[in-house]
Design an enzyme around this catalytic site. Structure first.
Site, PDB file in Angstrom:
ATOM      1  N   GLY A  94      -0.769   7.143  10.920  1.00 43.09           N
ATOM      2  CA  GLY A  94      -1.815   6.237  11.395  1.00 43.09           C
ATOM      3  C   GLY A  94      -1.354   4.796  11.417  1.00 43.09           C
ATOM      4  O   GLY A  94      -1.352   4.139  12.446  1.00 43.09           O
ATOM      5  N   PHE A  95      -1.017   4.272  10.223  1.00 42.95           N
ATOM      6  CA  PHE A  95      -0.453   2.933  10.084  1.00 42.95           C
ATOM      7  C   PHE A  95      -1.353   1.842  10.655  1.00 42.95           C
ATOM      8  O   PHE A  95      -0.887   0.814  11.136  1.00 42.95           O
ATOM      9  CB  PHE A  95       0.936   2.879  10.729  1.00 42.95           C
ATOM     10  CG  PHE A  95       1.812   4.036  10.355  1.00 42.95           C
ATOM     11  CD1 PHE A  95       2.218   4.222   9.049  1.00 42.95           C
ATOM     12  CD2 PHE A  95       2.215   4.965  11.301  1.00 42.95           C
ATOM     13  CE1 PHE A  95       3.016   5.304   8.696  1.00 42.95           C
ATOM     14  CE2 PHE A  95       3.015   6.044  10.954  1.00 42.95           C
ATOM     15  CZ  PHE A  95       3.414   6.218   9.646  1.00 42.95           C
ATOM     16  N   GLY A 152      -0.320  11.616   5.857  1.00 44.35           N
ATOM     17  CA  GLY A 152       1.059  11.825   5.448  1.00 44.35           C
ATOM     18  C   GLY A 152       1.418  11.036   4.210  1.00 44.35           C
ATOM     19  O   GLY A 152       2.515  11.180   3.672  1.00 44.35           O
ATOM     20  N   THR A 154       5.193  11.784  -3.796  1.00 44.27           N
ATOM     21  CA  THR A 154       4.629  11.105  -2.628  1.00 44.27           C
ATOM     22  C   THR A 154       4.701   9.588  -2.776  1.00 44.27           C
ATOM     23  O   THR A 154       4.798   8.873  -1.783  1.00 44.27           O
ATOM     24  CB  THR A 154       3.177  11.556  -2.390  1.00 44.27           C
ATOM     25  OG1 THR A 154       2.401  11.339  -3.569  1.00 44.27           O
ATOM     26  CG2 THR A 154       3.130  13.026  -2.019  1.00 44.27           C
ATOM     27  N   GLN A 195       6.393   7.100  -0.132  1.00 40.93           N
ATOM     28  CA  GLN A 195       5.725   5.930   0.433  1.00 40.93           C
ATOM     29  C   GLN A 195       6.649   4.716   0.430  1.00 40.93           C
ATOM     30  O   GLN A 195       6.731   3.974   1.410  1.00 40.93           O
ATOM     31  CB  GLN A 195       4.458   5.606  -0.379  1.00 40.93           C
ATOM     32  CG  GLN A 195       3.272   6.475  -0.038  1.00 40.93           C
ATOM     33  CD  GLN A 195       2.609   6.017   1.261  1.00 40.93           C
ATOM     34  OE1 GLN A 195       3.178   6.106   2.346  1.00 40.93           O
ATOM     35  NE2 GLN A 195       1.403   5.538   1.153  1.00 40.93           N
ATOM     36  N   LYS A 210      -3.191   1.398  -8.523  1.00 42.34           N
ATOM     37  CA  LYS A 210      -3.265   0.341  -7.523  1.00 42.34           C
ATOM     38  C   LYS A 210      -2.603   0.858  -6.246  1.00 42.34           C
ATOM     39  O   LYS A 210      -1.956   1.893  -6.246  1.00 42.34           O
ATOM     40  CB  LYS A 210      -2.544  -0.930  -8.003  1.00 42.34           C
ATOM     41  CG  LYS A 210      -3.125  -1.549  -9.253  1.00 42.34           C
ATOM     42  CD  LYS A 210      -2.598  -2.961  -9.511  1.00 42.34           C
ATOM     43  CE  LYS A 210      -1.158  -2.974  -9.952  1.00 42.34           C
ATOM     44  NZ  LYS A 210      -0.705  -4.341 -10.360  1.00 42.34           N
ATOM     45  N   GLY A 211      -2.746   0.124  -5.168  1.00 48.56           N
ATOM     46  CA  GLY A 211      -2.209   0.560  -3.892  1.00 48.56           C
ATOM     47  C   GLY A 211      -0.694   0.479  -3.841  1.00 48.56           C
ATOM     48  O   GLY A 211      -0.060  -0.301  -4.552  1.00 48.56           O
ATOM     49  N   GLU A 217       1.138  -0.068   1.487  1.00 50.08           N
ATOM     50  CA  GLU A 217       1.365  -1.301   2.247  1.00 50.08           C
ATOM     51  C   GLU A 217       2.391  -2.203   1.565  1.00 50.08           C
ATOM     52  O   GLU A 217       3.286  -2.751   2.206  1.00 50.08           O
ATOM     53  CB  GLU A 217       0.041  -2.054   2.419  1.00 50.08           C
ATOM     54  CG  GLU A 217      -1.097  -1.223   2.949  1.00 50.08           C
ATOM     55  CD  GLU A 217      -1.401  -1.435   4.411  1.00 50.08           C
ATOM     56  OE1 GLU A 217      -0.581  -2.063   5.108  1.00 50.08           O
ATOM     57  OE2 GLU A 217      -2.458  -0.979   4.865  1.00 50.08           O
TER      58      GLU A 217
END
Length: 749
Positions: free
Chosen positions: A248-249, A477, A643, A647, A710-711, A714
């Site tokens: 998607g991004f 993904g 994963t 990432q 946390k994320g 990105e």
């Protein structure tokens, strides 16, 4: 004398549990929207505009209608009235406010001016090529550097606090009094996401008037409510399914401009209709990373303390929407600079509205700022890592609040040790390989907001021992399905294989937009809490002794007793970000974005990363290679090691592409993008990628949420490009300030 280096041995952490969906993906069992090939399916093809701005004066569909198998050619003259879905950043649901075929207006080159529906894809495409269109063209602005492009202050165009200039102290005065200064400008091009799965839509209506849409999207609830608004029906008459997205991004984060057209065609023709955009149409009918220009000024004292920073950004937007910039959100927080000024301006151009492409503002902003920071380190004669460590901070310079957690210094220290940074010589052009290639080592830091959105999770234990989890989230993904499965398995003591996860289904749970690296931090805490509540329910109903043993020994959850009369046991959890009111769940169920952060009532939250890059530059051709990268991330708890590593590796590949390959070339004569295909939009391939080592700080941020996550998706990309550019400077002595880097930039003059 040049130092000759050999590559250090690889140190790879344990891989972690495998992806729960890996087997289905590699054997082709995973189904995507465009895989629908049922009997009776009609196919659509789009007719693109050949001008960049104006109106359609005549549209002739007679020849197209004569193609065998054509059912209908839809234009603004016969499609019928339908509403706008609105703009995501303006209270609506779409990536832009402009929806083709609502009028004869043409807003950008490549815009849809007609849609053909036929029995076969071949017939639809043949007929689309035969639609004849006449236009009345008017002058247009092709790109951000066009002579008639007019930058305007974002704070004036969007008078809201979140879009205001960022200020701390008096940056202008502090800069004037600085002992050392850096003043540099940077250019970044338009770029386009190119996920493996192209955007596609399949729409069908049931006999009772329910519309089902299968579409790869990061925002199923937004598509659902946007379509309901456009078509004038109730949202409960629309179901959107997006269980798996092939990348998607940011490109699939909202309602697409064509989706309502496909739904209207299916309703008019009484059969399901499928539309798959071509790769070229992806460049002209979906969002993209806007071009931007950056002016960075830094000031430092003689001790090596950064005393002032001014970061000014000009960013491209469309004529019909104001897509805001927020690049200075991270550059104002990377270091403890007490005097900071961040200004952002928008430049209207005649394109579809730009949007969120992985690290949308943060990648360009970090490239500019971290390049300037490296230049300041050299002006002071300081090691670039030591200089960054000396300017670290525990307090947010903008708000004055503490960070929920901040381990950037640990990322830098850990990374420099593992990379072998101590063997680096400071002087440019001082390191060479045995074959004569110039070697450069560069470093850069990155940050990305740690945001959280509201979510409702349901965990159900069936009588046969399987567990069903429904929560808002979309699997693109990034591995969210695996992270959820591991969380539930750990909490319930159930085998991972027994956990079924339902994502991207508006009938199962409200589906908040999955973007901005908030997916994991949003979905996992309520899933864990719901699983804990389910376990407590099992204990209470199965007996205290049995339940306690199940919890202590991590045995599979006790099965439901037949005598209980329950076919299943279920628990639900509702969670929202710190400081968000209960009313935020109304935005969730209404398909509107409701993420909070980085600023919360009591703290400021970011993920951080440090990238260390080695480049090798061939002495004659100046070809740049990146044989190794080492990245250390501070993303709180690592929910799924395999994963998470994937990432970061993917983010590094993106950064290499952004620094050395990717640019969407704008045609100033006719508008649009010249290299709208994978032959000429240059992406890195496997041969371009060397060794990528990944490590994590791994310290939970329990101030942000109970799981401490946390994320990551990105922030993984933020800082890669400047680390590469800083390495190129170290190798060559040349400061390059325009991406992507080109061979001619390094050729001797």
């Amino acid at each position: 004398m040049a130092t000759h280096l050999k590559t250090a041995p690889r140190n790879t952490p344990r891989a972690g549990a495998e992806r729960v969906d890996a087997r289905d993906k590699v054997r082709g069992a995973t189904r995507y929207a465009a895989d629908d090939a049922r009997a009776g399916l009609l196919h659509a093809a789009l007719v693109p505009s050949r001008i960049a701005r104006g109106t359609v004066t005549v549209i002739d569909t007679a020849a197209a209608q004569r193609v065998r198998g054509v059912r209908q050619v839809f234009t603004h003259e016969n499609v019928g009235a339908f509403d706008t879905g609105g703009f995501l950043m303006g209270g609506g649901f779409g990536f832009q406010s402009f929806y083709p075929l609502r009028s004869p207006q043409v807003a950008y080159r490549g815009q849809t001016v007609a849609m053909v529906v036929a029995d076969t894809l071949e017939a639809a495409r043949e007929a689309a090529a035969m639609v004849a269109v006449n236009y009345a063209a008017v002058p247009f602005v092709a790109g951000i550097d066009a002579p008639d492009a007019q930058p305007q202050a974002q704070s004036a165009l969007l008078p809201q606090p979140m879009f205001a200039d960022r200020r701390a102290g008096d940056a202008e005065a502090a800069l004037q009094g600085a002992a050392f200064t850096v003043d540099a400008s940077y250019e970044l091009p338009t770029q386009h996401q190119n996920p493996m799965e192209i955007i596609a839509t399949v729409a069908e209506w049931s006999a009772d008037g329910v519309l089902t849409v299968r579409e790869p999207t990061q925002n199923a609830e937004g598509v659902r409510h946007g379509l309901a608004k456009q078509l004038g029906i109730e949202p409960d008459k629309v179901r959107v399914l997006s269980p798996t997205v092939g990348g998607g991004f940011g490109q699939k984060n909202s309602l697409q401009s064509h989706t309502a057209l496909v739904a209207m065609a299916a309703r008019a023709l009484g059969q399901p209709v499928k539309l798959v955009l071509s790769r070229g149409q992806l460049f002209h009918n979906a969002s993209f990373r806007p071009a931007s220009r950056h002016h960075v000024r830094l000031g430092a004292d003689r001790s090596g303390k950064l005393t002032a920073a001014i970061h000014e950004i000009d960013q491209q937007t469309s004529r019909h929407d104001l897509f805001p910039s927020s690049g200075t959100e991270i550059t104002s927080r990377l270091y403890g600079i007490s005097n900071f000024l961040g200004r952002e301006r928008l430049v209207r151009t005649d394109v579809q509205t730009p949007g969120y492409m992985r690290a949308p503002f943060e990648h360009p902003a970090a490239f500019a700022f971290e390049s300037a920071v490296d230049e300041m380190a050299y002006a002071l004669g300081r090691d670039p890592v030591a200089f960054r460590l000396a300017n670290d901070t525990a307090v947010d310079p903008i708000s004055g609040k503490p960070f929920s957690s901040r381990h950037l210094a640990e990322c830098l220290v850990k990374g420099s040790t593992a990379f072998g940074w101590a063997r680096r010589t400071m002087a440019p052009r001082s390191m060479r390989a045995a074959d004569g290639s110039l070697i450069g080592w560069g470093v850069a830091a990155g940050a990305y907001k740690a945001a959280i959105a509201p979510a409702i999770a349901k965990v159900r234990l069936n009588a046969n021992g399987t567990v069903r989890v429904a929560v808002g989230g979309h699997e693109m993904g990034q591995g969210i399905r695996t992270a959820i499965a591991l969380t539930v398995a750990r909490t319930l003591g159930a085998p991972v294989a027994a956990v079924e996860i339902v994502l991207g289904d508006t009938s199962a749970a409200p589906q908040h937009l999955t973007a901005g690296s908030w997916g994991t931090a949003t979905a996992l805490p309520p899933v864990q809490e719901a699983a804990q509540r389910l376990m407590e329910d099992l204990r209470q109903n199965a007996g205290a002794q049995t339940g306690a043993q199940a919890g202590a020994n991590r045995a599979p959850p006790v099965p439901l007793r037949p005598a209980s009369g329950r076919p299943f046991a279920e628990a639900e959890s509702r969670m929202r970000a710190p400081g968000q009111p209960e009313q935020v769940f109304g935005r969730l169920t209404g398909g509107l974005p409701a993420a909070a952060g980085p600023v919360y009532p009591d703290f400021v939250a970011f993920s951080f990363i440090a990238h260390f890059v080695e480049v090798r530059i061939e002495p004659t051709t100046r070809r740049i290679r990146v044989p190794r990268v080492l990245s250390v991330a501070d993303c709180g708890t690592v929910a799924s090691l395999r994963t998470a590593r994937s990432q970061v590796e993917g983010g590094v590949v993106w950064g290499i592409g952004a620094a050395l390959r990717e640019a969407s070339e704008v045609d100033p004569r006719y508008g649009g993008f010249l290299n709208a295909d994978l032959a000429e939009y240059v992406l890195p391939v496997a041969a371009d990628i060397g060794r990528i080592d990944v490590d994590f700080v791994g310290k939970p941020d329990t101030r942000l949420n109970a799981m401490g996550v946390k994320g990551l998706g990105e922030v993984a990309m933020v800082g890669v490009a400047p680390a590469i550019v800083n390495a190129v400077f170290h190798a060559t002595g040349k400061r390059l300030r325009r991406l992507p880097l080109r061979l001619e930039d390094l050729l001797e003059s």
